[in-house]
Design a protein around this motif. Structure first.
Motif, PDB file in Angstrom:
ATOM      1  N   ASP A 735       0.819  -1.219   0.000  1.00  0.00           N
ATOM      2  CA  ASP A 735       0.000   0.000   0.000  1.00  0.00           C
ATOM      3  C   ASP A 735       0.852   1.269   0.000  1.00  0.00           C
ATOM      4  OD1 ASP A 735      -2.259  -1.550   0.020  1.00  0.00           O
ATOM      5  OD2 ASP A 735      -2.574  -1.427   2.178  1.00  0.00           O
ATOM      6  N   PRO A 738       2.400   3.819  -3.837  1.00  0.00           N
ATOM      7  CA  PRO A 738       2.094   5.170  -4.356  1.00  0.00           C
ATOM      8  C   PRO A 738       2.885   6.266  -3.648  1.00  0.00           C
ATOM      9  CG  PRO A 738       0.077   3.908  -4.060  1.00  0.00           C
ATOM     10  CD  PRO A 738       1.169   3.105  -3.426  1.00  0.00           C
ATOM     11  N   THR A 768       3.175  -6.734  -8.685  1.00  0.00           N
ATOM     12  CA  THR A 768       2.384  -5.555  -8.301  1.00  0.00           C
ATOM     13  C   THR A 768       2.847  -4.313  -9.054  1.00  0.00           C
ATOM     14  OG1 THR A 768       2.103  -6.506  -6.082  1.00  0.00           O
ATOM     15  CG2 THR A 768       1.629  -4.155  -6.342  1.00  0.00           C
ATOM     16  N   LEU A 771       1.548  -3.909 -12.582  1.00  0.00           N
ATOM     17  CA  LEU A 771       0.126  -3.669 -12.817  1.00  0.00           C
ATOM     18  C   LEU A 771      -0.035  -2.328 -13.525  1.00  0.00           C
ATOM     19  CD1 LEU A 771      -1.396  -4.801  -9.385  1.00  0.00           C
ATOM     20  CD2 LEU A 771      -1.473  -6.049 -11.547  1.00  0.00           C
ATOM     21  N   SER A 772      -1.084  -2.204 -14.305  1.00  0.00           N
ATOM     22  CA  SER A 772      -1.274  -1.001 -15.124  1.00  0.00           C
ATOM     23  C   SER A 772      -1.334   0.268 -14.289  1.00  0.00           C
ATOM     24  CB  SER A 772      -2.551  -1.142 -15.960  1.00  0.00           C
ATOM     25  OG  SER A 772      -3.681  -1.370 -15.110  1.00  0.00           O
ATOM     26  N   GLU A 773      -1.843   0.180 -13.059  1.00  0.00           N
ATOM     27  CA  GLU A 773      -1.986   1.391 -12.238  1.00  0.00           C
ATOM     28  C   GLU A 773      -0.633   1.899 -11.715  1.00  0.00           C
ATOM     29  OE1 GLU A 773      -3.677   0.612  -8.233  1.00  0.00           O
ATOM     30  OE2 GLU A 773      -3.933  -1.446  -8.968  1.00  0.00           O
ATOM     31  N   TYR A 774       0.376   1.030 -11.640  1.00  0.00           N
ATOM     32  CA  TYR A 774       1.677   1.422 -11.108  1.00  0.00           C
ATOM     33  C   TYR A 774       2.758   1.526 -12.182  1.00  0.00           C
ATOM     34  CZ  TYR A 774      -0.263   0.309  -6.495  1.00  0.00           C
ATOM     35  OH  TYR A 774      -1.034   0.276  -5.360  1.00  0.00           O
ATOM     36  N   ARG A 775       2.559   0.827 -13.308  1.00  0.00           N
ATOM     37  CA  ARG A 775       3.647   0.656 -14.264  1.00  0.00           C
ATOM     38  C   ARG A 775       4.153   1.986 -14.825  1.00  0.00           C
ATOM     39  NH1 ARG A 775       1.250  -3.048 -17.384  1.00  0.00           N
ATOM     40  NH2 ARG A 775       0.527  -1.431 -18.843  1.00  0.00           N
ATOM     41  N   GLU A 776       3.265   2.775 -15.396  1.00  0.00           N
ATOM     42  CA  GLU A 776       3.691   4.035 -16.008  1.00  0.00           C
ATOM     43  C   GLU A 776       4.210   5.040 -14.981  1.00  0.00           C
ATOM     44  OE1 GLU A 776       1.949   7.572 -18.918  1.00  0.00           O
ATOM     45  OE2 GLU A 776       0.943   5.628 -18.835  1.00  0.00           O
ATOM     46  N   THR A 778       5.666   4.370 -12.227  1.00  0.00           N
ATOM     47  CA  THR A 778       6.975   3.866 -11.802  1.00  0.00           C
ATOM     48  C   THR A 778       8.050   4.206 -12.825  1.00  0.00           C
ATOM     49  OG1 THR A 778       5.995   2.043 -10.546  1.00  0.00           O
ATOM     50  CG2 THR A 778       8.290   1.801 -11.210  1.00  0.00           C
ATOM     51  N   ASP A 823       4.361   2.043 -22.342  1.00  0.00           N
ATOM     52  CA  ASP A 823       4.284   2.991 -21.231  1.00  0.00           C
ATOM     53  C   ASP A 823       5.512   3.902 -21.205  1.00  0.00           C
ATOM     54  OD1 ASP A 823       1.833   2.150 -20.317  1.00  0.00           O
ATOM     55  OD2 ASP A 823       2.656   0.705 -18.896  1.00  0.00           O
TER      56      ASP A 823
END
Length: 1044
Positions: A735, A738, A768, A771-776, A778, A823
């Motif tokens: 968690d 982010p 983790t 995942l699409s929500e973190y990849r770009e 990051t 990405d």
């Protein structure tokens, strides 16, 4: 009268009246008026007559003191900013400067307000410090004339002139330019002669007045004479120290020095308190006395040879020691020297004058020893005659003063009298124990202000320089401690001496026997005053444990310290326990400390330390206790695991406890303790994540005070937790991803640590992160540091960027890598890489005076190609698709390949060179037209293959032709491996750089190009013969079959 000031921005013409109004408004209780007046004063700084007008207002004694005070402060600030700089905006014009100089002395000489007089003296000194002797060569000569003219006249004006001269010589004494020093030295003799006359006249008048029964009420005229003599003596002291290169050669100095010794004795008789009639003058007389002592000590320190050669200096040192021995006889009954603050904010000492004399005597003797054995170093040229004179003077001091019997006497007096713990010390202890303990910790080493610390310093100097003489006598002190009849006070003094002399006697004393036979018994004494002995024993052990430490000694030490920390013993008061807790850090820092050996004592010690935090009231003591706790946890290593629950249970109360000014430092210490616990317990610490993670979340919230003060410690703890976390990672840690991305995107001074944190997530939780929500996010956060000037940041970006690329392919195949590459393109990271490479190529195409300078460096290009190589090795066809998106493939290939081959010249690491070689060679495995385009660079390929293969291919049997970068067996694990280490080792083993046999890999591609015919004879027409011959020599190496 209306003193309203126009709002800022309004054009108010400058005049003396308007300036007066502005100064009055600047003191208004109305905030708006104050702000408007301040702005107006700032706006007038550019006016030619602004600063002379301020001086005019200050010199007008009909105006209020507050107005004059503000005027001189404004003038001082302007001089600080603009007087030295002639070319800056608002610089003071030369005419204005001259006017100010002409009226400088008026503001102090004859000024009745002491604060205003001192401020003007400060302003004068600052100006003279800058202008003398270049722009203004006569200020000291002018003051000398004034002193001569008023020497027997207006005594109030004389006092002001001396005040002004004192402030000036203080400033000029800081000058380091030879011209300034020489000019000052040239005028010093005349000034010193006048000052000696003034001081002698005033001193005779003062002493005559005091000797004739002056009465109990203060006499204004006499008091003014005392103040005048004090200013004269202060000024004389400064001139004697900074105005001469060799003070002993001046007749006036010799005369004053001789007279000062008699005058000093007269003052001692007056201030000793024997007469109540001089009680109202004791303060100023004491100041006079202290000026003499400062002169003598500073002369010994700054001009050692002159001190020795001045008249009767050795007798002076003996006289100081005589007075010191007299004080030592009653030292045990003295109330001590107390330190506070005066009304002027300066340090103020209170206490018996005789004790101050003893302190100065000890300091003077220490200066004498230092000038013999640790002479002051200087880079100033000294003639051979001066050096010889100094050498003879020091030899004279050594033979005539520092005789063996004198050294032994000093040592005896220190040990038997000055090291005794006095009743006054015990009273201060009992009055406020914790404050006394803290003062002893922080101010106990202030040897220049306290008798006992000074005596300790002198004792250590004597032991160091006169070991052969003093050792038998020192050992005799220690023998007396074996006598059970020796009092506790004497035992405490002997233990003090034993601790101070550890560097000298550690070879002569068996500390283990002393500990077993005497110290253990003394530690168990239960009688009045024994708490003082217990405190001293703890200090003694901390001094000896780094010198003599065995398993037997350490076990006794742990037992003693556990006993001293026990709050159930009535003699272990708060001072004993806090001192013991402080010193436990030293005990644990012993090189031979063994966690297993300490386990039997750990539970009690940790409980006592944590409970003591609740009793401690002084923040510094709390910090020291926490530091000792952290050290225990760190040094116990894995053995602390069994006590983890106990420690973590206490953490919330410590974190939430109210604290004073050092509250955030307390929280920093708490985070440091948790960090050491995590590192010691390794993966077992995961059970505390629910308690630790909220602290990290709290400390990483932007805009809070906790973030400001704790972010560094919080990030370090976070990084260590991730390092010690097993796969799969717990949801609570995931968690925080982010937060890591957000903080890294800010690119602060913590970027390196945040890169390491995000790298831990990439390494340990790739599923983790991808995942699409973190990849770009990051990718954007990670590659933002790729062009950093900090090479450590770039190294981490390359390391974890490559790991991210490899995991995307390992977990998702071509589609996974394709998603990551897309990405990277959307985030602009990949496009920025290609733009940088193209910019470098464009710059190379230009020459001459108008040659374009690329924004790219060689190292930056190598970094870029390292990222591209990882993509090309895994999916060369996907890489070609990216190139097509940039423009016509043949054009893109020209500039990309050119820069890529040139980059090999900048690569120093064989692994990195091999990685890029594998990537470029992979282009022969994709469909046309890339292979044909690659063939156009055949000479570059052959040169690159040769340069890369030669250093990494073994050319000796039996491994001839083998790639030395390929692992023959996987690296061995160690007992200290963390989950992150294990994962990174697995990645290293599976790396193509460590898997592929380079020579066979290249040979297969060459055979594929030539349909198995080897080197094509036609290549000789398009490739340089030397290049071709070198490559053929590499191919002739025998190589085993390997994995390709």
């Amino acid at each position: 009268m209306d003193f309203t000031i126009e709002a800022p921005g309004a054009a108010t013409p400058f005049s003396l009246g308007e300036l007066h109004r502005a100064l009055e408004a600047a003191q208004s209780h109305d905030n708006a008026q104050r702000q408007a007046a301040t702005a107006q004063l700032s706006a007038w700084e550019s006016e030619v007559d602004y600063y002379p007008a301020l001086q005019t207002i200050f010199l007008n004694k009909t105006l209020s003191t507050q107005i004059r005070l503000l005027a001189i402060i404004q003038l001082k600030n302007g001089i600080d900013r603009y007087w030295r700089n002639y070319k800056v905006h608002n610089s003071i014009p030369q005419d204005a400067r001259q006017l100010i100089r002409e009226r400088l002395f008026q503001g102090t000489i004859g000024e009745s307000d002491i604060q205003l007089a001192q401020l003007n003296a400060l302003v004068s000194a600052k100006i003279i410090r800058i202008d003398f002797p270049g722009t203004w060569s006569t200020p000291l000569a002018d003051l000398t004339k004034i002193l001569r003219s008023i020497e027997d006249g207006d005594q109030f004006a004389l006092c002001g002139a001396l005040m002004l001269l004192l402030r000036i010589v203080k400033e000029l004494g800081t000058a380091r330019l030879r011209k300034s020093q020489t000019t000052l030295q040239s005028i010093t003799p005349e000034i010193v002669y006048i000052l000696c006359q003034i001081y002698k006249t005033k001193f005779i008048a003062v002493t005559s007045f005091l000797a004739n029964n002056p009465g109990e009420e203060k006499n204004g005229e006499a008091f003014l004479a005392m103040e005048t003599s004090l200013y004269a003596l202060k000024t004389l002291r400064r001139f004697l120290l900074v105005g001469y290169e060799f003070p002993h050669n001046d007749k006036a100095v010799q005369g004053f020095w001789g007279e000062s010794q008699d005058q000093l004795q007269v003052l001692v008789n007056f201030v000793d308190g024997s007469s109540s009639n001089v009680a109202c003058y004791v303060d100023v007389l004491t100041k006079l006395f202290m000026q003499y002592t400062k002169l003598h000590i500073e002369m010994a320190e700054e001009h050692p040879a002159s001190f020795i050669l001045l008249p009767n200096s050795l007798n002076l040192a003996r006289a100081y020691w005589f007075l010191t021995t007299k004080v030592s006889e009653v030292f045990n009954e003295s109330v001590g020297i107390r330190h506070g603050a005066s009304s002027q904010g300066k340090a103020k000492t209170e206490g018996p004058i005789l004790e101050k004399i003893a302190l100065k005597g000890l300091l003077l003797l220490r200066a004498c020893i230092q000038m013999v054995y640790r002479p002051k170093r200087t880079i100033v040229f000294r003639s051979p005659e001066a050096r010889q004179e100094q050498k003879q003077a020091i030899e004279h001091l050594k033979t005539e003063l520092l005789k063996d019997e004198f050294i032994i006497e000093i040592s005896n007096v220190i040990v038997t009298r000055f090291l005794l713990f006095r009743q006054a010390d015990l009273d201060a202890w009992e009055e406020d124990p914790q404050e006394w303990e803290q003062q002893e910790e922080t101010e106990g080493n202030a040897y220049q202000w306290e008798v006992r610390p000074c005596a300790e310093k002198l004792f250590m100097d004597l032991l160091t320089q006169y070991k052969g003489i003093l050792l038998p006598h020192v050992m005799s002190y220690f023998v007396s401690i074996e006598d059970p009849q020796t009092t506790l006070v004497a035992r405490e003094a002997i233990y003090t001496a034993l601790g101070l002399s550890v560097h000298v006697v550690h070879r002569e004393i068996n500390f283990r026997d002393l500990l077993q036979k005497i110290i253990v018994a003394d530690a168990q004494r239960a009688e009045p005053f024994c708490q003082v002995l217990r405190r001293r024993i703890a200090i003694l052990i901390s001094q000896w444990i780094p010198v003599q430490s065995t398993a037997e000694i350490r076990s006794l030490v742990y037992e003693i310290f556990r006993h001293f920390l026990d709050p159930n013993d009535q003699y272990n008061d708060i001072v004993v326990r806090i001192t013991t807790a402080r010193l436990f850090k030293i005990v644990c820092d012993d090189l031979d400390f063994d966690g297993q050996e300490f386990v039997p004592y750990a539970s009690d010690v940790l409980v006592h330390l944590l409970n003591l935090l609740g009793e401690a009231e002084v923040d510094e003591a709390k910090l020291a206790i926490l530091e000792s706790t952290r050290t225990v946890i760190s040094r116990m290593e894995t053995h602390v695991s069994r006590f983890g629950d106990m420690i973590m249970t206490a953490i919330p109360n410590i974190w939430q406890a109210p604290a004073g000014d050092l509250g955030f430092m307390m929280k920093q210490a708490v985070l440091a303790i948790i960090q050491n616990l995590v590192m010691s317990m390794k993966t077992e610490s995961q059970r505390y994540h629910q308690m630790i993670l909220p602290l990290i979340i709290e400390a990483t919230q932007d805009g809070t005070e906790l973030f400001l003060y704790l972010i560094e410690e919080a990030l370090e703890l976070w990084s260590n937790i991730l390092t010690q976390t097993e796969i799969p990672m717990l949801p609570g840690l995931l968690d925080l991803i982010p937060t890591a991305i957000r903080l890294l995107s800010d690119q602060t001074e913590h970027t390196c640590r945040l890169l390491d944190i995000l790298g831990c997530y990439i390494t340990l939780a790739p599923n983790t992160i991808l995942l699409s929500e973190y990849r770009e996010p990051t990718i954007s956060a990670l590659l933002a540091s790729l062009n950093s000037k900090n090479r450590e940041e770039v190294r981490l970006v390359l390391k974890y960027g490559q790991v991210l690329i490899r995991f995307s392919h390992e977990l998702g195949g071509r589609s996974g890598l394709e998603a990551l590459v897309q990405d990277m393109m959307r985030a602009g990271a990949l496009r920025a890489i290609f733009e940088g490479i193209h910019d470098s190529h464009e710059a190379r195409q230009t020459t001459g005076p108008k040659k374009k300078q690329s924004r790219m460096t060689g190292l930056m290009l190598v970094d870029y190609f390292t990222i591209l190589s990882r993509i090309a090795i895994l999916e060369p066809a996907l890489f070609v698709e990216v190139l097509v998106s940039l423009g016509p493939l043949d054009q893109v290939w020209v500039w990309l390949s050119s820069e890529w081959f040139l980059a090999f010249d900048t690569m120093a690491d064989d692994s990195q060179r091999k990685l890029n070689m594998l990537a470029l060679t992979r282009f022969f495995d994709v469909p046309q037209p890339i292979p044909d385009l690659a063939m156009q660079k055949l000479q570059d390929y052959l040169s690159m293959w040769t340069s890369v293969l030669v250093p990494i291919i073994d050319d000796q049997p039996p491994n001839r032709g083998t790639d030395m970068l390929v692992f023959t067996s996987p690296p061995e694990p160690t007992e200290w491996d963390t989950p992150k280490d294990v994962r990174e080792r697995a990645l290293l083993v599976s790396d193509p750089v460590r898997q592929i046999q380079s020579l066979e890999y290249v040979t297969r591609r060459v055979n594929a190009i030539t349909n198995g015919q080897g080197i094509d004879p036609q290549w000789s027409s398009i490739v340089d013969q030397d290049v071709l011959q070198n490559f053929r020599a590499v191919l002739e190496l025998t190589h085993p079959s390997g994995t390709v």
